[in-house]
Design a protein around this motif. Structure first.
Motif, PDB file in Angstrom:
ATOM      1  N   PRO A  91     -11.851  -1.631  -4.950  1.00  8.22           N
ATOM      2  CA  PRO A  91     -12.712  -0.121  -3.974  1.00  8.22           C
ATOM      3  C   PRO A  91     -11.280   0.257  -3.401  1.00  8.22           C
ATOM      4  O   PRO A  91     -11.808   1.461  -2.326  1.00  8.22           O
ATOM      5  CB  PRO A  91     -13.605  -0.260  -3.456  1.00  8.22           C
ATOM      6  CG  PRO A  91     -12.625  -1.811  -3.573  1.00  8.22           C
ATOM      7  CD  PRO A  91     -12.049  -2.679  -4.245  1.00  8.22           C
ATOM      8  N   GLY A  92     -10.109   0.972  -4.039  1.00  7.27           N
ATOM      9  CA  GLY A  92      -9.508   1.295  -3.467  1.00  7.27           C
ATOM     10  C   GLY A  92      -7.936   1.130  -3.262  1.00  7.27           C
ATOM     11  O   GLY A  92      -7.727  -0.227  -3.720  1.00  7.27           O
ATOM     12  N   THR A 122      -6.793  14.019  -6.132  1.00  7.99           N
ATOM     13  CA  THR A 122      -5.246  13.184  -5.967  1.00  7.99           C
ATOM     14  C   THR A 122      -6.109  12.999  -6.912  1.00  7.99           C
ATOM     15  O   THR A 122      -4.427  12.263  -7.866  1.00  7.99           O
ATOM     16  CB  THR A 122      -5.400  11.958  -5.344  1.00  7.99           C
ATOM     17  OG1 THR A 122      -7.202  11.455  -6.139  1.00  7.99           O
ATOM     18  CG2 THR A 122      -6.191  12.081  -4.058  1.00  7.99           C
ATOM     19  N   GLN A 175      -6.963   6.379  -5.372  1.00  4.59           N
ATOM     20  CA  GLN A 175      -7.978   5.783  -4.456  1.00  4.59           C
ATOM     21  C   GLN A 175      -8.624   6.534  -6.275  1.00  4.59           C
ATOM     22  O   GLN A 175     -10.052   6.139  -5.945  1.00  4.59           O
ATOM     23  CB  GLN A 175      -8.505   6.504  -3.514  1.00  4.59           C
ATOM     24  CG  GLN A 175      -7.737   7.075  -2.186  1.00  4.59           C
ATOM     25  CD  GLN A 175      -7.337   5.730  -2.024  1.00  4.59           C
ATOM     26  OE1 GLN A 175      -7.818   4.111  -1.907  1.00  4.59           O
ATOM     27  NE2 GLN A 175      -6.453   5.555  -0.414  1.00  4.59           N
ATOM     28  N   ASP A 230       0.974  -1.739  -0.095  1.00  5.24           N
ATOM     29  CA  ASP A 230       0.136   0.095  -0.215  1.00  5.24           C
ATOM     30  C   ASP A 230       0.729   1.758  -0.300  1.00  5.24           C
ATOM     31  O   ASP A 230       0.335   2.333  -0.798  1.00  5.24           O
ATOM     32  CB  ASP A 230      -0.890  -0.133   1.012  1.00  5.24           C
ATOM     33  CG  ASP A 230      -2.014   1.309   0.910  1.00  5.24           C
ATOM     34  OD1 ASP A 230      -2.445   1.402   0.394  1.00  5.24           O
ATOM     35  OD2 ASP A 230      -2.406   1.525   2.386  1.00  5.24           O
ATOM     36  N   HIS A 269      -7.998   9.208   3.378  1.00  5.05           N
ATOM     37  CA  HIS A 269      -9.434   8.133   2.559  1.00  5.05           C
ATOM     38  C   HIS A 269      -9.819   7.377   3.925  1.00  5.05           C
ATOM     39  O   HIS A 269     -11.226   7.008   4.071  1.00  5.05           O
ATOM     40  CB  HIS A 269      -9.037   7.158   1.602  1.00  5.05           C
ATOM     41  CG  HIS A 269      -9.011   6.915   0.981  1.00  5.05           C
ATOM     42  ND1 HIS A 269     -10.730   6.753   0.344  1.00  5.05           N
ATOM     43  CD2 HIS A 269      -9.153   4.691   1.063  1.00  5.05           C
ATOM     44  CE1 HIS A 269     -10.832   5.207  -0.056  1.00  5.05           C
ATOM     45  NE2 HIS A 269     -10.272   4.467   0.032  1.00  5.05           N
ATOM     46  N   ARG A 324      -6.087   0.576  -0.628  1.00  4.10           N
ATOM     47  CA  ARG A 324      -5.759  -0.609   0.195  1.00  4.10           C
ATOM     48  C   ARG A 324      -6.004  -1.863   0.022  1.00  4.10           C
ATOM     49  O   ARG A 324      -5.636  -3.212  -0.113  1.00  4.10           O
ATOM     50  CB  ARG A 324      -5.950  -0.310   1.503  1.00  4.10           C
ATOM     51  CG  ARG A 324      -6.432  -1.151   2.487  1.00  4.10           C
ATOM     52  CD  ARG A 324      -4.815  -0.877   3.182  1.00  4.10           C
ATOM     53  NE  ARG A 324      -4.970  -1.596   4.244  1.00  4.10           N
ATOM     54  CZ  ARG A 324      -3.808  -2.043   5.187  1.00  4.10           C
ATOM     55  NH1 ARG A 324      -3.593  -0.990   5.660  1.00  4.10           N
ATOM     56  NH2 ARG A 324      -4.059  -3.169   6.106  1.00  4.10           N
ATOM     57  N   ARG A 376     -12.243   8.786   6.179  1.00  2.00           N
ATOM     58  CA  ARG A 376     -13.797   8.519   5.311  1.00  2.00           C
ATOM     59  C   ARG A 376     -14.273   7.806   5.237  1.00  2.00           C
ATOM     60  O   ARG A 376     -15.232   8.102   5.451  1.00  2.00           O
ATOM     61  CB  ARG A 376     -13.284   9.160   3.588  1.00  2.00           C
ATOM     62  CG  ARG A 376     -14.413   9.431   3.178  1.00  2.00           C
ATOM     63  CD  ARG A 376     -13.693   9.743   1.213  1.00  2.00           C
ATOM     64  NE  ARG A 376     -15.065   8.732   0.695  1.00  2.00           N
ATOM     65  CZ  ARG A 376     -15.784   9.452   0.179  1.00  2.00           C
ATOM     66  NH1 ARG A 376     -16.458  10.387   0.481  1.00  2.00           N
ATOM     67  NH2 ARG A 376     -16.957   8.844  -0.158  1.00  2.00           N
ATOM     68  N   LEU A 379       1.612   2.267  -3.153  1.00  2.02           N
ATOM     69  CA  LEU A 379       0.559   2.676  -4.358  1.00  2.02           C
ATOM     70  C   LEU A 379       0.591   4.094  -4.230  1.00  2.02           C
ATOM     71  O   LEU A 379       1.248   5.211  -2.840  1.00  2.02           O
ATOM     72  CB  LEU A 379      -0.230   1.620  -4.009  1.00  2.02           C
ATOM     73  CG  LEU A 379      -0.014   0.461  -4.166  1.00  2.02           C
ATOM     74  CD1 LEU A 379      -1.286  -0.020  -3.822  1.00  2.02           C
ATOM     75  CD2 LEU A 379      -0.324   0.076  -5.595  1.00  2.02           C
ATOM     76  N   PRO A 380       0.146   4.958  -5.380  1.00  3.51           N
ATOM     77  CA  PRO A 380       0.367   6.101  -5.466  1.00  3.51           C
ATOM     78  C   PRO A 380      -1.251   6.951  -4.322  1.00  3.51           C
ATOM     79  O   PRO A 380      -1.435   8.206  -4.556  1.00  3.51           O
ATOM     80  CB  PRO A 380      -0.292   6.797  -6.722  1.00  3.51           C
ATOM     81  CG  PRO A 380      -0.967   5.795  -7.291  1.00  3.51           C
ATOM     82  CD  PRO A 380      -0.320   4.464  -6.956  1.00  3.51           C
ATOM     83  N   GLN A 381      -1.928   6.345  -3.944  1.00  5.69           N
ATOM     84  CA  GLN A 381      -3.432   6.517  -3.752  1.00  5.69           C
ATOM     85  C   GLN A 381      -4.161   7.570  -4.048  1.00  5.69           C
ATOM     86  O   GLN A 381      -4.753   8.696  -3.145  1.00  5.69           O
ATOM     87  CB  GLN A 381      -2.143   7.701  -1.786  1.00  5.69           C
ATOM     88  CG  GLN A 381      -1.598   6.371  -1.032  1.00  5.69           C
ATOM     89  CD  GLN A 381      -2.870   4.811  -0.782  1.00  5.69           C
ATOM     90  OE1 GLN A 381      -3.268   4.670  -0.094  1.00  5.69           O
ATOM     91  NE2 GLN A 381      -1.281   4.188  -0.882  1.00  5.69           N
ATOM     92  N   CYS A 437     -16.080  11.991  -3.648  1.00  9.55           N
ATOM     93  CA  CYS A 437     -14.988  12.447  -3.792  1.00  9.55           C
ATOM     94  C   CYS A 437     -14.500  11.237  -2.688  1.00  9.55           C
ATOM     95  O   CYS A 437     -14.733  11.330  -1.615  1.00  9.55           O
ATOM     96  CB  CYS A 437     -14.124  13.762  -3.384  1.00  9.55           C
ATOM     97  SG  CYS A 437     -12.265  13.942  -2.985  1.00  9.55           S
ATOM     98  N   PRO A 438     -13.260  10.340  -2.414  1.00  9.90           N
ATOM     99  CA  PRO A 438     -12.168   9.665  -1.872  1.00  9.90           C
ATOM    100  C   PRO A 438     -11.652   9.780  -0.697  1.00  9.90           C
ATOM    101  O   PRO A 438     -11.713   9.750  -0.080  1.00  9.90           O
ATOM    102  CB  PRO A 438     -11.390   8.664  -2.921  1.00  9.90           C
ATOM    103  CG  PRO A 438     -11.335   9.337  -3.756  1.00  9.90           C
ATOM    104  CD  PRO A 438     -12.164  10.188  -4.430  1.00  9.90           C
ATOM    105  N   VAL A 439     -11.342  11.391  -1.195  1.00  7.59           N
ATOM    106  CA  VAL A 439     -10.614  11.716  -0.088  1.00  7.59           C
ATOM    107  C   VAL A 439     -10.701  13.338   0.212  1.00  7.59           C
ATOM    108  O   VAL A 439     -10.386  13.700   1.292  1.00  7.59           O
ATOM    109  CB  VAL A 439      -8.922  12.388  -0.259  1.00  7.59           C
ATOM    110  CG1 VAL A 439      -8.405  10.701  -0.768  1.00  7.59           C
ATOM    111  CG2 VAL A 439      -9.000  13.150  -1.949  1.00  7.59           C
TER     112      VAL A 439
END
Lengths: 181, 494, 345
Positions: free
Chosen positions: A57-58, A149, A50, A43, B457, A60, B460, A46-48, A128-130
């Motif tokens: 789904p993301g 992101t 998301q 993890d 994230h 992680r 959230r 990975l560029p996060q 928006c995931p973040v």
């Protein structure tokens, strides 16, 4: 040849095989990598974004899928070559190109809302995931550029297509250099 | 007192100082207009406090510092602000917002320009604040605000002020000229700086190839009768004048990697900065002008000029006899670390100690260079003043191996250019390392941004989870309440 | 007015790779002169075939690799490889062996790793080692050098050299004109239980200019090496360490057992000692990086050469010593990183 020597050789080889086999088996059970820490380490590479382009789904969940062997390491378009290389190094696999089936690698980008066109529907906020979009129903929305992101997940919900992606501002700033005077 | 060089390696270079060095400092007449960059060379900009059309007097504050790495800018010329816009400037990236002032013939001086009555009576904190307001920036080449350095020196308990008069870079001799003509200013400024930094000792370091400056400064120190102010004559080895290297030579301590000079108990300021402090103390003048060396084979009369900050370089060169021959490069600084400027329309900045108008005679060796593969000869490592292994750094830079770059000390590289200079394969090492640092910094910023995104994230996800749980609980409790009275609901089939 | 904006620094010393390489070739001239005077023109024949082969091999390799051949041919590095190999092999070697060794040096020693600057091994020594293990008889057959009393003249040596170069059967007509080197003969003698003083007293080993021939070549190579040090093309670390690694153990061994162990003077001026110390071991590409590392690297070469000379089956051990220490370079580099300014040791 002396028959005794043959017997001894066979015995020695057999003894070695058994001892080493037991030792290796024991070592494998003892030193087995901790699955959770592996997921964390994947993890971290990975560029996060998301963005879900890897069909997980993301970041992680994708990391967990890589760790369990369910997914290949070439599914991350935002990370591009760099991420695949880093993952290959971590997991000791041969590097490969990102699979274009999951999308193309683009330069870093951020979302930008045309505030003149935005109708304040608030539909982009949950997408928006973040949590990088601020706004409220019937209020104009805006993107926190430094947190965005560039995942593009806010584009589909927008009914008036007022969101566009722009090149991300440079993250680095040249440090002051000591000069010889 | 003569001392040995104590930093690793270094190299004696062809100094090229004789061209501009023989002459006295010439006062440049006020030019018709000035281009004041808000970024005075540090990469950070001041904030303008005047508007287009506004009249300013000599010494009026036109931009105040909003960042500890930016210095306040004052108008060196009475006139009208005719533009505030992004223009080409002698800064990183090549552009900065500039305030353009056109002279209107008035010689009005701003009310704030008043001699400081008794600088000795001011406390260190007050001194630092006043120096910041006066826009006093390091004149040695980096343009870093003196006040910021002084404040951190005082916080970290620096005991020694090193005044840098080494001036090791080829071509540059403005500090030499200044020390010869205004040694008493240098010493007066040194005393004020020492007080502001809370230091005890002050060492003025001059390279041994400047006997006239050494004599002048020795005379000024002798007049002082202060044992804590001394002179150190240092070897003329490039890069003797680089802050860290000079500190090691003079004070015998190394500045820790990634740390500040003050971490080693030392603060370093340029001799020209000290002289500017003296001008501020005696005349109340904020930083309005500086002495700059105008030299190179491409200029008519090389020499040292005192010019207002913001003077377009074209005006500076015109006053020095104009162009001669075929100038190929206009370099702000010396031949080793100077920045090549795109145009002579840019204004003089506080950090610009030299304007080198170079022809093929001056830079031919670089122009004719053909890059070959590294043969690991090690000449770079044997000249590196930071003790690095440039040949290994180059491999790591080409491979973009970030951990290796950090481990080999890419951040300890001072970009002096010596590795380039000696490389028989003519590899532009210094530029490769600049690029590597930039990429490294970008990668670090990306990692940080990814970590932020991950955290947001996760927060959230947790919030959504909690919201879902609460919703579920509410639903259950409502259903439970509906059931408890024992009334059978027809809709409840399970 | 507008100007170009290239990055700093704007000047360089201009001391380029081709200049370095040609200085090295120049410094080999004294050793070459001594070689030709004492052993006849064989060296010149070997040099010409090595240079032609090296340039051809370099051009072909660069073409295969899709690189521009002209700048690489001009940098002179491949000529240094050719010269070092030609100086190392016996002057009587048939021309096709010289050509084979050079081609292998350039192709296997250099270009398979990526050309100039990338080779982990000294290319000339790669070529030499392959020749030595493949053609031991030819590779240990040296002409008996010029004699002061006139029994062997230079014109005879010249004819011998050409005969060897064209691959004639030397045993038929030139028996007595060829032989092993002094180091080789001493080793065989010691194996036959002769003592060192006995061997050194023998006319056919050390009393003749056979040993002195190598002594002169070594002296000339030393002069060339000192010139390179004076011009700062070679720093002192590797040569001093190589000589130290060879001479210190030989001094001790000779002190302990003067009947069997060669003394330091004999070691220093026999075989390829000076050539190896100043010209071969100092190849920067395959040497260690830092000054401290280069001391270890050089000392290792000297020590291994001494071990091979003392106990090994080969008369001179420098080729293998250099190749072995080339292998150790990454290891040495890892543990000899210099302290960076401002960091704790």
């Amino acid at each position: 040849m002396n028959p005794d020597a043959v017997v001894i050789a066979v015995l020695v080889a057999a003894a070695l095989a058994i001892t080493l086999g037991v030792a290796l088996g024991w070592a494998a059970s003892r030193i087995e990598p901790d699955a959770d820490s592996l997921v964390v380490r994947i993890d971290a590479l990975l560029p996060q974004t998301q963005c879900g382009q890897c069909r997980y789904p993301g970041c992680r969940p994708y990391a967990a899928a890589i760790a369990s062997g369910a997914a290949e390491i070439d599914r991350c378009p935002p990370g591009g070559e760099v991420t695949v290389r880093a993952l290959a190094a971590l997991l000791d696999r041969s590097p490969r190109s990102p699979d274009p089936a999951f999308g193309a690698t683009k330069p870093a980008q951020v979302a930008w809302i045309d505030e003149a066109k935005c109708i304040g529907c608030a539909r982009c906020l949950p997408a928006c995931p973040v949590d990088a979009i601020v706004g409220a129903p019937r209020q104009m929305h805006t993107v926190i550029t430094t947190q965005c992101t560039g995942c593009e997940l806010c584009l589909p919900p927008c009914p008036v297509d007022c969101i566009e992606l722009r090149p991300a501002p440079a993250l680095s700033r040249r440090q002051r250099q000591p000069r010889a005077a | 007192m003569a001392v040995r060089s104590r930093f690793p390696a270094g190299l004696a270079l062809d100094a090229h100082k004789q061209q501009a060095c023989g002459t006295q400092i010439v006062e440049l007449p006020l030019p018709a207009h000035l281009v004041l960059a808000l970024d005075q060379g540090t990469g950070y900009s001041a904030e303008p406090v005047v508007a287009v059309g506004e009249a300013v007097a000599t010494g009026t504050l036109v931009a105040r510092t909003g960042h500890p790495f930016a210095s306040a800018v004052h108008a060196p010329l009475a006139g009208i602000v005719v533009a505030i816009e992004a223009r080409e400037a002698a800064v990183e990236g090549g552009r900065s917002v500039c305030i353009v002032i056109e002279g209107n013939g008035s010689d009005r001086i701003d009310d704030s320009v008043r001699p400081v009555k008794d600088p000795a009576s001011l406390g260190p904190e007050e001194l630092v604040r006043r120096l910041r307001d006066a826009g006093i920036a390091g004149l040695g080449g980096a343009g870093f605000p003196a006040s910021t350095k002084l404040a951190s020196a005082r916080n970290l308990g620096a005991h020694t002020l090193v005044l840098n008069g080494a001036e090791c870079e080829p071509w540059i001799c403005c500090d030499d000229a200044l020390m010869r003509s205004a040694a008493s200013d240098v010493v007066l400024g040194a005393l004020i700086l020492r007080r502001a930094a809370g230091a005890v000792r002050c060492v003025i370091a001059i390279e041994e190839d400047k006997p006239a400056a050494i004599a002048a400064v020795t005379g000024a120190i002798d007049g002082l009768r202060d044992d804590a102010v001394t002179l150190a004559v240092v070897p003329a080895v490039y890069p003797q004048g680089a802050e860290r290297q000079l500190i090691t030579t003079v004070a015998g301590v190394e500045v820790p990697s990634g740390g500040l000079p003050a971490d080693a108990g030392v603060i370093c300021q340029n001799v020209a900065t000290a002289a500017a402090v003296a001008r501020w103390a005696t005349r109340g003048e904020p930083m309005l002008s500086r002495v700059v060396t105008v030299t190179g084979s491409g200029v008519g009369h090389p020499g040292n000029v005192r010019a207002p900050i913001g003077t377009p370089l074209a005006a500076l060169i015109a006053a020095s006899g104009g162009y001669r021959g075929t100038p190929l490069r206009l370099i702000a600084g010396g031949s080793m670390t100077g920045r090549a400027l795109p145009s002579d329309e840019v204004g003089l900045t506080k950090s610009m100690n030299c304007v080198l108008v170079a022809t093929r005679d001056d830079i031919g060796s670089r122009l004719g260079a053909v890059e070959l593969p590294c043969i690991r000869c090690g000449d770079c490592a044997n000249s590196c003043p930071a003790g690095l292994l440039p040949q290994q750094l180059l491999r790591a830079a080409l491979a973009d191996a970030h951990d290796t770059l950090r481990q080999l000390g890419v951040h300890d590289c001072i970009e002096c250019g010596l590795c380039d200079y000696v490389c028989p394969s003519q590899i532009p090492l210094a530029d490769r390392f600049r690029e590597a640092k930039r990429r490294l910094q970008e990668a670090e910023a990306m990692t940080k941004k990814a970590a932020d995104a991950r955290e947001r994230h996760e927060l959230r996800q947790r919030r959504l989870q909690e919201a879902a749980t609460i919703e579920q609980e509410t639903f259950e409790s409502v259903r439970g309440r509906a059931r408890r009275p024992g009334v059978d609901s027809t809709g409840d089939s399970n | 007015m507008r100007f170009d904006t290239s990055p700093a620094p704007h000047v360089i010393a201009g001391y380029t790779v081709p200049r370095v390489m040609f200085q090295v070739l120049f410094a080999l001239v004294p050793a070459g002169v001594a070689h030709v005077v004492l052993f006849g023109p064989g060296l010149l024949l070997q040099l010409s075939v090595a240079c032609v082969t090296a340039l051809l091999a370099e051009a072909v390799a660069l073409r295969w690799r899709g690189r521009d051949a002209v700048p690489a041919l001009k940098d002179g590095s491949v000529l240094v490889t050719a010269f070092l190999l030609a100086f190392s092999i016996p002057p009587l070697l048939p021309w096709w062996l010289g050509a084979l060794g050079t081609a292998l040096a350039v192709l296997l020693g250099k270009h398979v790793f990526g050309g100039l600057g990338q080779n982990p091994f000294n290319p000339a020594m790669v070529g030499y080692a392959i020749l030595l293990v493949s053609f031991p008889a030819e590779m240990t057959r040296w002409p008996v050098p010029m004699d002061v009393d006139g029994t062997r003249t230079w014109s005879e040596l010249a004819r011998l050299s050409f005969a060897g170069f064209y691959g004639a059967d030397l045993t038929a007509r030139w028996d007595g004109y060829t032989g092993a080197t002094a180091l080789d003969s001493i080793r065989s003698g010691l194996d036959l239980r002769y003592t060192l003083p006995e061997l050194l007293g023998r006319e056919d080993i050390a009393g003749t200019p056979g040993a002195r021939g190598f002594a002169w070549i070594n002296l000339a190579a030393l002069a060339g090496g000192l010139y390179l040090m004076l011009r700062r093309i070679v720093r002192w670390h590797i040569p001093v360490a190589v000589l130290g690694g060879l001479l210190v153990p030989s001094f001790i061994a000779h002190g302990l057992d003067s009947g069997n162990a060669l003394g330091p003077a004999m070691q220093a001026f026999s075989g390829a000692t000076m050539l190896a110390a100043f010209f071969i071991a100092t190849d920067p590409v395959s040497a260690a990086t830092s000054d401290r590392g280069r001391l270890w690297y050089g000392a290792g070469i000297g020590l291994i050469a001494w071990i091979i000379r003392t106990w090994g089956d080969y008369p001179d051990g420098f080729a293998f010593a250099v190749l072995l220490m080339n292998l150790a370079v990454p290891f040495i580099d890892r543990y000899t990183v210099p302290r960076i300014y401002g960091r704790q040791p």
